[in-house]
Enzyme design. Structure first.
Site, PDB file in Angstrom:
ATOM      1  N   ASN A   1      -3.111   4.285 -22.208  1.00  0.00           N
ATOM      2  CA  ASN A   1      -3.306   5.556 -21.498  1.00  0.00           C
ATOM      3  C   ASN A   1      -2.154   5.685 -20.494  1.00  0.00           C
ATOM      4  OD1 ASN A   1      -4.129   7.702 -19.955  1.00  0.00           O
ATOM      5  ND2 ASN A   1      -6.116   6.833 -19.379  1.00  0.00           N
TER       6      ASN A   1
ATOM      7  N   ARG B   1      -4.343   7.762 -25.566  1.00  0.00           N
ATOM      8  CA  ARG B   1      -5.098   8.879 -24.997  1.00  0.00           C
ATOM      9  C   ARG B   1      -4.107  10.011 -24.679  1.00  0.00           C
ATOM     10  NH1 ARG B   1      -7.598   9.650 -19.062  1.00  0.00           N
ATOM     11  NH2 ARG B   1      -8.706  11.559 -19.545  1.00  0.00           N
TER      12      ARG B   1
ATOM     13  N   HIS C   1     -12.265  15.520 -20.431  1.00  0.00           N
ATOM     14  CA  HIS C   1     -13.190  14.365 -20.413  1.00  0.00           C
ATOM     15  C   HIS C   1     -13.985  14.280 -21.719  1.00  0.00           C
ATOM     16  CE1 HIS C   1     -13.499  14.797 -15.732  1.00  0.00           C
ATOM     17  NE2 HIS C   1     -12.579  13.887 -16.037  1.00  0.00           N
TER      18      HIS C   1
ATOM     19  N   ARG D   1     -10.306  18.954  -6.058  1.00  0.00           N
ATOM     20  CA  ARG D   1     -10.206  20.263  -6.731  1.00  0.00           C
ATOM     21  C   ARG D   1     -11.358  21.159  -6.301  1.00  0.00           C
ATOM     22  NH1 ARG D   1      -9.703  17.258 -12.082  1.00  0.00           N
ATOM     23  NH2 ARG D   1      -7.473  16.875 -12.314  1.00  0.00           N
TER      24      ARG D   1
ATOM     25  N   GLU E   1     -14.437   5.181 -22.532  1.00  0.00           N
ATOM     26  CA  GLU E   1     -13.502   5.995 -23.317  1.00  0.00           C
ATOM     27  C   GLU E   1     -12.595   5.115 -24.172  1.00  0.00           C
ATOM     28  OE1 GLU E   1     -13.064   7.644 -19.384  1.00  0.00           O
ATOM     29  OE2 GLU E   1     -12.337   9.502 -20.287  1.00  0.00           O
TER      30      GLU E   1
END
Ligand code: ADP
Length: 398
Positions: A7, A91, A180, A241, A384
């Site tokens: 990743n 990823r 996600h 955010r 993941e």
């Protein structure tokens, strides 16, 4: 077969090595500050002490070279030679509308990743750098890409279209994608197993609450809706955010604070959310602690956070016409019992009742719903990397 999962971020490379005979993790690690002075590699071989190596590295290729050296190191490595790695899984954040599942990387796949640079400028370029670095060092094994957007491609237009002139969708691909996806995929499948029902028969609401946060509504094995949109900025209140806001605020504040578009992008992505609202931190642990000592802004920030999550639970129960379970995952969802409790409080009308005692857990797969709750409430640590390793293994051995 052993599979390497990579990743690559703009200045970091995370990796894990899986032995697919039993899906065990042989080692994992993180190279931090790639291309920035002070690069360090933290390597955690299973069953051995962790190793930290400090060495400045100019780019991702040099970063991957160091990872390979560490993996075959006779003392703390986990394999004898890189020839043991049969495939590499990468990823990648954005696959646009083209990919609804993982694929073996070829020139066309790389072109699609590149074509998404303008809609995922922070993620896709470093993701591709990681792929090219690994391909140059391991040209003879299959490389597979697993997209964060892929699982959400089952959404229908009713949930992925914005009410904007249609041609911005056709010309500029402005629509909702969701992110996600690999995490929502993993935890929803585990949830179906915990429910003891076929996946296709379940109505599941997944809550991936980390520093970045998103929810998904899943029915009949498909994503009906998810809270992140064109970019990860939409939806829940996150660490830094804003999540959903009146879009008019963007141009109002661009005028008032004299920001150009890239400054505004950073303002809403990096300075807002729990950090901006509380003034304490983006880390919910700090905000919870501050709220307990009477910090009003921290208390308001938490109230806004809970309110937003509850709103999406109601929204998704309406869209699914019911719900078998809620699934809490990621840093906050797996660890913060008080946040799970506040999110699930006063939802008994919807059949959601949490058991405070059972809920007193961290990072374990467990049902924390009260015995008389109509909806099960699961805590499921996400994985993941395992999804990436499985997809890679499957595509490499096809
Ligand atoms: P990401 O992958 O989005 O960076 P993670 O899923 O790793 O985020 O989650 C990190 C966040 O989890 C931290 O910023 C912190 O807010 C939160 N977190 C971790 N442990 C706890 C805890 N015990 N209580 C509350 N929040 C926690």
């Amino acid at each position: 077969m052993k599979v390497l999962v990579v990743n690559a971020g703009s200045s970091s490379i995370k990796y894990q090595v899986f032995d697919m005979t039993d899906e065990s993790v042989l080692a994992k690690g993180l190279v931090d500050r790639v291309g920035i002075p002070g690069t360090s590699l933290k390597h955690e071989p299973t069953g051995k002490d962790e190793v930290i190596i400090k060495k400045d590295l100019p780019d991702h290729t040099e970063g991957m070279k160091l990872v390979f050296e560490v993996l075959v190191n006779p003392e703390y490595g986990c394999i004898k030679s890189m020839d043991e790695i049969g495939a590499v899984g990468h990823r990648v954040v954005h696959g646009g509308e083209e990919f609804a599942s993982s694929v073996v990387i070829d020139d066309h796949v790389k072109k699609v990743i590149k074509d998404c640079f303008d809609i995922a400028p922070l993620h896709n370029p470093p993701n591709l750098m990681g792929i090219e670095a690994c391909q140059s060092l391991m040209p003879n094994v299959p490389h597979v890409v697993v997209f964060d957007t892929a699982f959400h491609q089952t959404m229908e237009a009713a949930n992925y279209m914005y009410a904007l002139p249609y041609d911005v969708y056709e010309k500029f691909r402005v629509r909702r994608y969701g992110f996600h996806g690999t995490s929502h995929f993993y935890v929803s499948h585990r949830a179906a197993e915990m429910l003891g029902k076929p996946y296709e028969d379940c109505k599941i609401i997944t809550l991936h609450l980390g520093n970045g946060a998103s929810m998904a509504a899943i029915k009949g094995g498909k994503v009906v809706d998810t809270s992140m949109g064109f970019t990860p900025l939409e939806g829940l209140v996150m660490g830094t955010r804003s999540g959903d806001i009146d879009p008019a605020i963007v141009f109002y504040l661009m005028d008032k604070l004299e920001m150009n578009s890239s400054e505004a992008n950073s303002y809403f992505n990096k300075k807002s959310g729990m950090l901006g609202l509380s003034g304490v931190s983006n880390d919910l642990r700090d905000i919870l602690a501050a709220a307990k000592t009477g910090n009003t802004r921290a208390q308001i920030a938490l109230a806004v956070y809970y309110n937003k999550v509850k709103g999406y639970i109601g929204n998704y129960i309406a869209k699914l016409n019911g719900c078998d379970c809620l699934v809490f995952t990621a840093g906050v969802g797996e660890n913060a019992a008080d946040i799970r409790e506040s999110v699930c409080s006063d939802l008994d009308y919807l059949g959601i009742k949490i058991d405070a005692e059972k809920n007193n857990v961290r990072g374990k797969e467990v049902d924390v719903a009260a015995a008389d709750s109509k909806v099960r409430i699961f805590v499921i640590p996400t994985n993941e990397e395992l999804v990436i390793a499985r997809d890679t293994f499957q595509l490499a051995t096809k």
